[in-house]
Design an enzyme around this catalytic site. Sequence first.
Site, PDB file in Angstrom:
ATOM      1  N   ASP A 159      74.002  33.733-149.657  1.00 39.24           N
ATOM      2  CA  ASP A 159      74.845  32.588-149.999  1.00 39.24           C
ATOM      3  C   ASP A 159      76.061  33.046-150.818  1.00 39.24           C
ATOM      4  O   ASP A 159      77.180  32.593-150.600  1.00 39.24           O
ATOM      5  CB  ASP A 159      74.030  31.562-150.794  1.00 39.24           C
ATOM      6  N   HIS A 187      67.808  28.162-152.606  1.00 44.76           N
ATOM      7  CA  HIS A 187      68.398  28.648-151.345  1.00 44.76           C
ATOM      8  C   HIS A 187      68.130  27.561-150.291  1.00 44.76           C
ATOM      9  O   HIS A 187      67.170  27.639-149.529  1.00 44.76           O
ATOM     10  CB  HIS A 187      67.768  29.978-150.930  1.00 44.76           C
TER      11      HIS A 187
HETATM   12  N1  NAI Z   1      66.618  34.008-148.119  1.00 44.58           N
HETATM   13  C1  NAI Z   1      67.511  34.113-147.153  1.00 44.58           C
HETATM   14  O1  NAI Z   1      68.727  34.137-147.424  1.00 44.58           O
HETATM   15  C2  NAI Z   1      67.100  34.193-145.715  1.00 44.58           C
HETATM   16  C3  NAI Z   1      65.798  34.038-145.337  1.00 44.58           C
HETATM   17  N2  NAI Z   1      65.427  34.088-144.024  1.00 44.58           N
HETATM   18  C4  NAI Z   1      64.010  33.913-143.712  1.00 44.58           C
HETATM   19  O2  NAI Z   1      63.405  35.187-143.481  1.00 44.58           O
HETATM   20  C5  NAI Z   1      62.214  35.007-142.726  1.00 44.58           C
HETATM   21  C6  NAI Z   1      62.120  36.031-141.602  1.00 44.58           C
HETATM   22  O3  NAI Z   1      63.175  35.856-140.688  1.00 44.58           O
HETATM   23  P1  NAI Z   1      63.247  36.700-139.321  1.00 44.58           P
HETATM   24  O4  NAI Z   1      62.988  38.135-139.594  1.00 44.58           O
HETATM   25  O5  NAI Z   1      64.495  36.310-138.656  1.00 44.58           O
HETATM   26  O6  NAI Z   1      62.015  36.068-138.527  1.00 44.58           O
HETATM   27  P2  NAI Z   1      61.193  36.713-137.312  1.00 44.58           P
HETATM   28  O7  NAI Z   1      60.360  35.618-136.724  1.00 44.58           O
HETATM   29  O8  NAI Z   1      62.081  37.501-136.429  1.00 44.58           O
HETATM   30  O9  NAI Z   1      60.241  37.754-138.048  1.00 44.58           O
HETATM   31  C7  NAI Z   1      59.266  37.346-138.955  1.00 44.58           C
HETATM   32  C8  NAI Z   1      58.157  38.363-138.875  1.00 44.58           C
HETATM   33  O10 NAI Z   1      57.228  38.021-139.895  1.00 44.58           O
HETATM   34  C9  NAI Z   1      55.939  38.293-139.364  1.00 44.58           C
HETATM   35  N3  NAI Z   1      54.944  37.564-140.142  1.00 44.58           N
HETATM   36  C10 NAI Z   1      54.584  36.265-140.036  1.00 44.58           C
HETATM   37  N4  NAI Z   1      53.592  35.986-140.910  1.00 44.58           N
HETATM   38  C11 NAI Z   1      53.341  37.124-141.586  1.00 44.58           C
HETATM   39  C12 NAI Z   1      52.417  37.487-142.606  1.00 44.58           C
HETATM   40  N5  NAI Z   1      51.540  36.610-143.083  1.00 44.58           N
HETATM   41  N6  NAI Z   1      52.428  38.758-143.045  1.00 44.58           N
HETATM   42  C13 NAI Z   1      53.289  39.659-142.558  1.00 44.58           C
HETATM   43  N7  NAI Z   1      54.180  39.384-141.588  1.00 44.58           N
HETATM   44  C14 NAI Z   1      54.192  38.139-141.106  1.00 44.58           C
HETATM   45  C15 NAI Z   1      56.018  37.866-137.910  1.00 44.58           C
HETATM   46  O11 NAI Z   1      55.003  38.477-137.113  1.00 44.58           O
HETATM   47  C16 NAI Z   1      57.415  38.362-137.542  1.00 44.58           C
HETATM   48  O12 NAI Z   1      57.406  39.672-137.003  1.00 44.58           O
HETATM   49  C17 NAI Z   1      62.251  33.542-142.234  1.00 44.58           C
HETATM   50  O13 NAI Z   1      61.410  32.756-143.075  1.00 44.58           O
HETATM   51  C18 NAI Z   1      63.691  33.154-142.447  1.00 44.58           C
HETATM   52  O14 NAI Z   1      63.863  31.768-142.588  1.00 44.58           O
HETATM   53  C19 NAI Z   1      66.340  34.348-143.048  1.00 44.58           C
HETATM   54  C20 NAI Z   1      67.667  34.520-143.371  1.00 44.58           C
HETATM   55  C21 NAI Z   1      68.145  34.441-144.728  1.00 44.58           C
HETATM   56  O1  OAA Z   2      69.071  29.065-142.611  1.00 42.35           O
HETATM   57  C1  OAA Z   2      68.004  29.648-142.330  1.00 42.35           C
HETATM   58  O2  OAA Z   2      66.980  29.087-141.955  1.00 42.35           O
HETATM   59  C2  OAA Z   2      67.964  31.128-142.526  1.00 42.35           C
HETATM   60  C3  OAA Z   2      68.537  31.350-143.863  1.00 42.35           C
HETATM   61  O3  OAA Z   2      67.892  31.176-144.861  1.00 42.35           O
HETATM   62  C4  OAA Z   2      69.981  31.583-143.956  1.00 42.35           C
HETATM   63  O4  OAA Z   2      70.629  31.957-142.956  1.00 42.35           O
HETATM   64  O5  OAA Z   2      70.505  31.412-145.056  1.00 42.35           O
END
Ligand code: NAI
Ligand code: OAA
Length: 329
Positions: A159, A187
């Site tokens: 952000d 967030h």
């Molecule tokens: N804080 C932030 O600024 C942001 C947060 N996110 C969040 O990050 C997270 C991951 O996003 P992506 O990598 O794109 O999703 P993705 O679906 O591509 O990967 C998530 C991975 O986590 C694994 N997973 C699910 N449950 C699990 C557990 N209990 N233990 C270990 N691994 C587990 C899945 O098998 C998958 O490989 C989402 O919750 C997303 O919303 C995404 C972008 C920004």
């Molecule tokens: O918006 C979402 O769900 C993924 C995220 O946290 C971001 O891009 O900031």
Amino acid sequence: MKEPITISITGAAGHIGYALLFRIASGSVFGADQPVNLRLIEIEPALPALHGVVMELDDCAFPLLREVVATADLDEGFAGANWALLVGSVPRKAGMERSDLLGINGRIFTGQGQAIAKNAAKNIRVLVVGNPCNTNALIAKNNAAGVPSDRFFAMTRLDENRAKSQLAFKAGVHASDVTNLCIWGNHSSTQYPDFTNAKINGKPATDVISDHDWLKGEFISTVQQRGAAIIKARGASSAASAANAAIDTVKSLIQPTADGDWFSVAVCSDGSYGIEKGLIASMPIRTKSDGSWEVVQGVPVDDFSREKIDASVAELIEERDAVKDLIPS
Ligand SMILES: NC(=O)C1=CN([C@@H]2O[C@H](COP(=O)(O)OP(=O)(O)OC[C@H]3O[C@@H](n4cnc5c(N)ncnc54)[C@H](O)[C@@H]3O)[C@@H](O)[C@H]2O)C=CC1
Ligand SMILES: O=C([O-])CC(=O)C(=O)O
């Protein structure tokens, strides 16, 4: 050569994981003289994909990469961890708020908090990326008995980076010319990107950008809604920019902050700025030369900012109340 440090990463076979691991293994996060061990944690069904990622790590022949462990076992995954990057969780789809994920993802962080307390190194630091990251960090912290609260962080750096780019586009400067940009609160779509204290080439952003209606309106909503806009455009949530922000967060927490500047990360509130103690809320943070961090005090909060911060903190309180059953009393 230094002793290797151990970084545990959950969700290592996911989109963010894929954009994150190789940069850590290459040395661009912890330094060109710092060997690393990676402990990669996934759920059982994703282990075959994770093994493919490990094959690719092998094929990079990174000079600094030592041991790589791929596992679904939390005790093994967090053994000796100096850093835990908690990415693993389900991302939202178009039309959802991040808090809609609490019911699906929140529970993940109880077992992980407990396993961190049981297995990690004494100097463990935990950065939660998986959404809703503030409240997931709160759950992890409260389940990690004996681990000090100041070791838990939730990511609002994406952000901050988004807000800096928006201000830079508007002012016709480079994003690196923008400093003192604090994201306050959650967030989520209530977060407050604080333009009132931001600086552009050392001058108040509000002097450099004369369009104050834009600052108070479109700027804030663009940053608040950027994640949703990426999901709409890409059909999947931000991954490369999220991995990049996780790297920026870790680097900001291990390197002293430039004099007079600060960065954004959600930490366990000590009550500063009237933010209820114990919530994981984003605020202005600086890293000291001894490697510890502190909340920057004395940042002016005007009436406009106060209202925005209070709204985001109110949402954090609602989220905390919704996960009461995951937080041991
Ligand atoms: N804080 C932030 O600024 C942001 C947060 N996110 C969040 O990050 C997270 C991951 O996003 P992506 O990598 O794109 O999703 P993705 O679906 O591509 O990967 C998530 C991975 O986590 C694994 N997973 C699910 N449950 C699990 C557990 N209990 N233990 C270990 N691994 C587990 C899945 O098998 C998958 O490989 C989402 O919750 C997303 O919303 C995404 C972008 C920004
Ligand atoms: O918006 C979402 O769900 C993924 C995220 O946290 C971001 O891009 O900031």
